[in-house]
Design a protein around this motif. Structure first.
Motif, PDB file in Angstrom:
ATOM      1  N   LEU A  68      -3.286   1.862 -16.630  1.00  0.00           N
ATOM      2  CA  LEU A  68      -2.614   1.583 -15.360  1.00  0.00           C
ATOM      3  C   LEU A  68      -2.180   2.879 -14.694  1.00  0.00           C
ATOM      4  O   LEU A  68      -2.337   3.041 -13.473  1.00  0.00           O
ATOM      5  N   ASP A  69      -1.665   3.836 -15.483  1.00  0.00           N
ATOM      6  CA  ASP A  69      -1.273   5.136 -14.916  1.00  0.00           C
ATOM      7  C   ASP A  69      -2.477   5.851 -14.311  1.00  0.00           C
ATOM      8  O   ASP A  69      -2.382   6.441 -13.225  1.00  0.00           O
ATOM      9  N   ASP A  70      -3.619   5.809 -15.028  1.00  0.00           N
ATOM     10  CA  ASP A  70      -4.834   6.439 -14.505  1.00  0.00           C
ATOM     11  C   ASP A  70      -5.244   5.803 -13.185  1.00  0.00           C
ATOM     12  O   ASP A  70      -5.608   6.490 -12.216  1.00  0.00           O
ATOM     13  N   ALA A  71      -5.234   4.469 -13.155  1.00  0.00           N
ATOM     14  CA  ALA A  71      -5.670   3.744 -11.968  1.00  0.00           C
ATOM     15  C   ALA A  71      -4.786   4.070 -10.772  1.00  0.00           C
ATOM     16  O   ALA A  71      -5.278   4.255  -9.647  1.00  0.00           O
ATOM     17  N   GLU A  72      -3.472   4.148 -10.998  1.00  0.00           N
ATOM     18  CA  GLU A  72      -2.556   4.472  -9.907  1.00  0.00           C
ATOM     19  C   GLU A  72      -2.801   5.882  -9.396  1.00  0.00           C
ATOM     20  O   GLU A  72      -2.761   6.137  -8.183  1.00  0.00           O
ATOM     21  N   TRP A  73      -3.080   6.820 -10.312  1.00  0.00           N
ATOM     22  CA  TRP A  73      -3.353   8.198  -9.896  1.00  0.00           C
ATOM     23  C   TRP A  73      -4.668   8.261  -9.110  1.00  0.00           C
ATOM     24  O   TRP A  73      -4.755   8.908  -8.059  1.00  0.00           O
ATOM     25  N   LEU A  74      -5.696   7.597  -9.612  1.00  0.00           N
ATOM     26  CA  LEU A  74      -6.992   7.613  -8.933  1.00  0.00           C
ATOM     27  C   LEU A  74      -6.929   6.922  -7.578  1.00  0.00           C
ATOM     28  O   LEU A  74      -7.622   7.316  -6.636  1.00  0.00           O
ATOM     29  N   ALA A  75      -6.092   5.878  -7.484  1.00  0.00           N
ATOM     30  CA  ALA A  75      -5.947   5.160  -6.218  1.00  0.00           C
ATOM     31  C   ALA A  75      -5.127   5.949  -5.203  1.00  0.00           C
ATOM     32  O   ALA A  75      -5.092   5.583  -4.018  1.00  0.00           O
ATOM     33  N   ASP A  76      -4.441   6.999  -5.657  1.00  0.00           N
ATOM     34  CA  ASP A  76      -3.678   7.900  -4.793  1.00  0.00           C
ATOM     35  C   ASP A  76      -2.692   7.131  -3.911  1.00  0.00           C
ATOM     36  O   ASP A  76      -2.633   7.321  -2.693  1.00  0.00           O
ATOM     37  N   GLY A  77      -1.920   6.250  -4.565  1.00  0.00           N
ATOM     38  CA  GLY A  77      -0.906   5.501  -3.825  1.00  0.00           C
ATOM     39  C   GLY A  77      -1.371   4.162  -3.314  1.00  0.00           C
ATOM     40  O   GLY A  77      -0.560   3.367  -2.823  1.00  0.00           O
ATOM     41  N   GLY A  78      -2.655   3.876  -3.415  1.00  0.00           N
ATOM     42  CA  GLY A  78      -3.177   2.600  -2.944  1.00  0.00           C
ATOM     43  C   GLY A  78      -2.983   1.502  -3.968  1.00  0.00           C
ATOM     44  O   GLY A  78      -2.554   1.736  -5.097  1.00  0.00           O
ATOM     45  N   ASP A  79      -3.307   0.268  -3.579  1.00  0.00           N
ATOM     46  CA  ASP A  79      -3.206  -0.869  -4.471  1.00  0.00           C
ATOM     47  C   ASP A  79      -4.258  -0.783  -5.570  1.00  0.00           C
ATOM     48  O   ASP A  79      -5.442  -0.550  -5.286  1.00  0.00           O
ATOM     49  N   VAL A  80      -3.836  -0.977  -6.816  1.00  0.00           N
ATOM     50  CA  VAL A  80      -4.753  -0.795  -7.940  1.00  0.00           C
ATOM     51  C   VAL A  80      -5.876  -1.817  -7.930  1.00  0.00           C
ATOM     52  O   VAL A  80      -7.054  -1.469  -8.108  1.00  0.00           O
ATOM     53  N   LEU A  81      -5.556  -3.089  -7.727  1.00  0.00           N
ATOM     54  CA  LEU A  81      -6.608  -4.108  -7.727  1.00  0.00           C
ATOM     55  C   LEU A  81      -7.580  -3.918  -6.569  1.00  0.00           C
ATOM     56  O   LEU A  81      -8.794  -4.116  -6.719  1.00  0.00           O
ATOM     57  N   ALA A  82      -7.061  -3.522  -5.422  1.00  0.00           N
ATOM     58  CA  ALA A  82      -7.945  -3.244  -4.288  1.00  0.00           C
ATOM     59  C   ALA A  82      -8.862  -2.068  -4.608  1.00  0.00           C
ATOM     60  O   ALA A  82     -10.065  -2.089  -4.296  1.00  0.00           O
ATOM     61  N   SER A  83      -8.301  -1.048  -5.247  1.00  0.00           N
ATOM     62  CA  SER A  83      -9.111   0.105  -5.627  1.00  0.00           C
ATOM     63  C   SER A  83     -10.149  -0.282  -6.666  1.00  0.00           C
ATOM     64  O   SER A  83     -11.303   0.168  -6.605  1.00  0.00           O
ATOM     65  N   ALA A  84      -9.756  -1.129  -7.626  1.00  0.00           N
ATOM     66  CA  ALA A  84     -10.720  -1.597  -8.627  1.00  0.00           C
ATOM     67  C   ALA A  84     -11.880  -2.303  -7.961  1.00  0.00           C
ATOM     68  O   ALA A  84     -13.043  -2.136  -8.366  1.00  0.00           O
ATOM     69  N   GLY A  85     -11.597  -3.093  -6.928  1.00  0.00           N
ATOM     70  CA  GLY A  85     -12.670  -3.756  -6.194  1.00  0.00           C
ATOM     71  C   GLY A  85     -13.604  -2.756  -5.528  1.00  0.00           C
ATOM     72  O   GLY A  85     -14.829  -2.935  -5.531  1.00  0.00           O
ATOM     73  N   GLU A  86     -13.044  -1.685  -4.991  1.00  0.00           N
ATOM     74  CA  GLU A  86     -13.865  -0.645  -4.369  1.00  0.00           C
ATOM     75  C   GLU A  86     -14.702   0.078  -5.414  1.00  0.00           C
ATOM     76  O   GLU A  86     -15.870   0.406  -5.168  1.00  0.00           O
ATOM     77  N   TRP A  87     -14.109   0.334  -6.588  1.00  0.00           N
ATOM     78  CA  TRP A  87     -14.863   0.998  -7.647  1.00  0.00           C
ATOM     79  C   TRP A  87     -16.022   0.119  -8.111  1.00  0.00           C
ATOM     80  O   TRP A  87     -17.125   0.619  -8.347  1.00  0.00           O
TER      81      TRP A  87
END
Length: 316
Positions: A195-214
């Motif tokens: 979760l920490d990695d995902a939040e850092w990679l999302a750079d402040g964005g929503d994690v689930l939304a970023s996961a969808g983009e990934w």
């Protein structure tokens, strides 16, 4: 010394750094105990201990720590044919533990052996899964080598897994790293992030939304580890499956995520899974439960000590 891929007794190859964690004894820096580790190194050991033919791709020092690292791989049943040796020193990581015994790291990597790995060339046909991550994908010139291997093996149909395992202090240009991370995704089938990695990679964005983009960029599945809150997977089919952690007295969290990765890959290999899009909700639930049970054993011990197949069977 160049590694050789002419003969290998493995179907899973894990590539990246091998290092020594200096872990505080009784939560004090006055006494530090060496523990052999490194994210990809731990993944290779976790898979091998769970009964899968596993190999490690890296460059390891010929110093005393390096000899110990190689010895532990051998004792765990990891294939050594892709291990290169060099007289550069071993990477060190000084570990501190917070109130929940979660680990934080300070790395000493200047001129160390693992970052000088050379391209072994195409991996043998027996290899069906490739896993990369952590400092191996950050520190040059090795990062470019692993990136080349990732793209080449993906293009020949190997199931590829990535655990970026972000160490923000080691990333000098966060924006450039995030851009490079996105460039890997078309060549990645399984992305595992904390979760920490995902939040850092999302750079402040929503994690689930970023996961969808990934997922749109390439992977078939994103596995999210959330510490005490359990594990989740988001698939390219839009499914979200979650499993809780296994209750256990935590000694430290060193190697927990690596054990999850190794256990997931072992589970996939043992069932002959080569296409993650073929897995349904029940399959993913079983895979995550398997990984959570393995990680629970690891965190109940000091340092990264993934379980054997027998230990995991007894625990379940």
């Amino acid at each position: 010394m160049r590694g050789s891929s002419a003969s290998i007794a493995a179907v899973i190859v894990s590539g990246g750094e091998a290092l020594v964690d200096l872990v505080p004894v009784e939560s004090t820096v006055d006494h530090l105990a060496p523990r052999l580790g490194g994210g990809p190194y731990n993944v290779a050991i976790a898979a091998a201990r769970l009964g899968v033919r596993s190999a490690f791709l890296s460059r390891i020092s010929t110093d005393a720590f390096g000899d110990a690292l190689v010895g532990r791989l051998r004792d765990s049943g990891v294939d050594l044919s892709l291990v290169q040796r060099g007289n550069e020193p071993t990477t060190l990581a000084v570990v501190s533990l917070d109130e929940q015994n979660a680990a934080r790291y300070s790395f000493y990597t200047q001129g160390t052996a693992d970052r000088l790995v050379v391209d072994p060339g195409p991996l043998p046909a027996e290899v069906t899964i490739l896993s990369l991550g952590t400092l191996g994908m950050v520190l040059e010139p090795g990062a470019t080598v692993y990136e080349t291997v990732l793209r080449r093996e993906s293009e020949r149909g190997v199931l590829t897994a990535l655990d970026p395992n972000i160490r923000a202090d080691m990333i000098s240009d966060a924006r450039e790293y995030r851009k490079r991370f996105l460039s890997w995704l078309p060549y990645v089938d399984l992305l595992k992030v904390s979760l920490d990695d995902a939040e850092w990679l999302a750079d402040g964005g929503d994690v689930l939304a970023s996961a969808g983009e990934w997922l749109e960029a390439g992977p078939d599945a994103v596995v999210l580890t959330k510490g005490g809150e359990g594990l989740s997977v988001v698939t390219s089919e839009g499914e979200i499956v979650t499993t809780p952690t296994v209750p256990v007295d935590v000694i430290d969290t060193i190697g927990a995520g690596d054990t999850v990765q190794g256990a997931l890959l072992a589970w996939l290999d043992q069932r002959g899974v080569t296409d993650l899009s073929a897995l349904g909700e029940v399959d993913w639930s079983r895979a995550l439960e398997h990984a959570a049970a393995a990680a629970a054993i690891t965190v109940s011990r000091s340092g990264a000590e993934p379980p054997t197949a027998d230990e995991l069977a007894r625990a379940r």
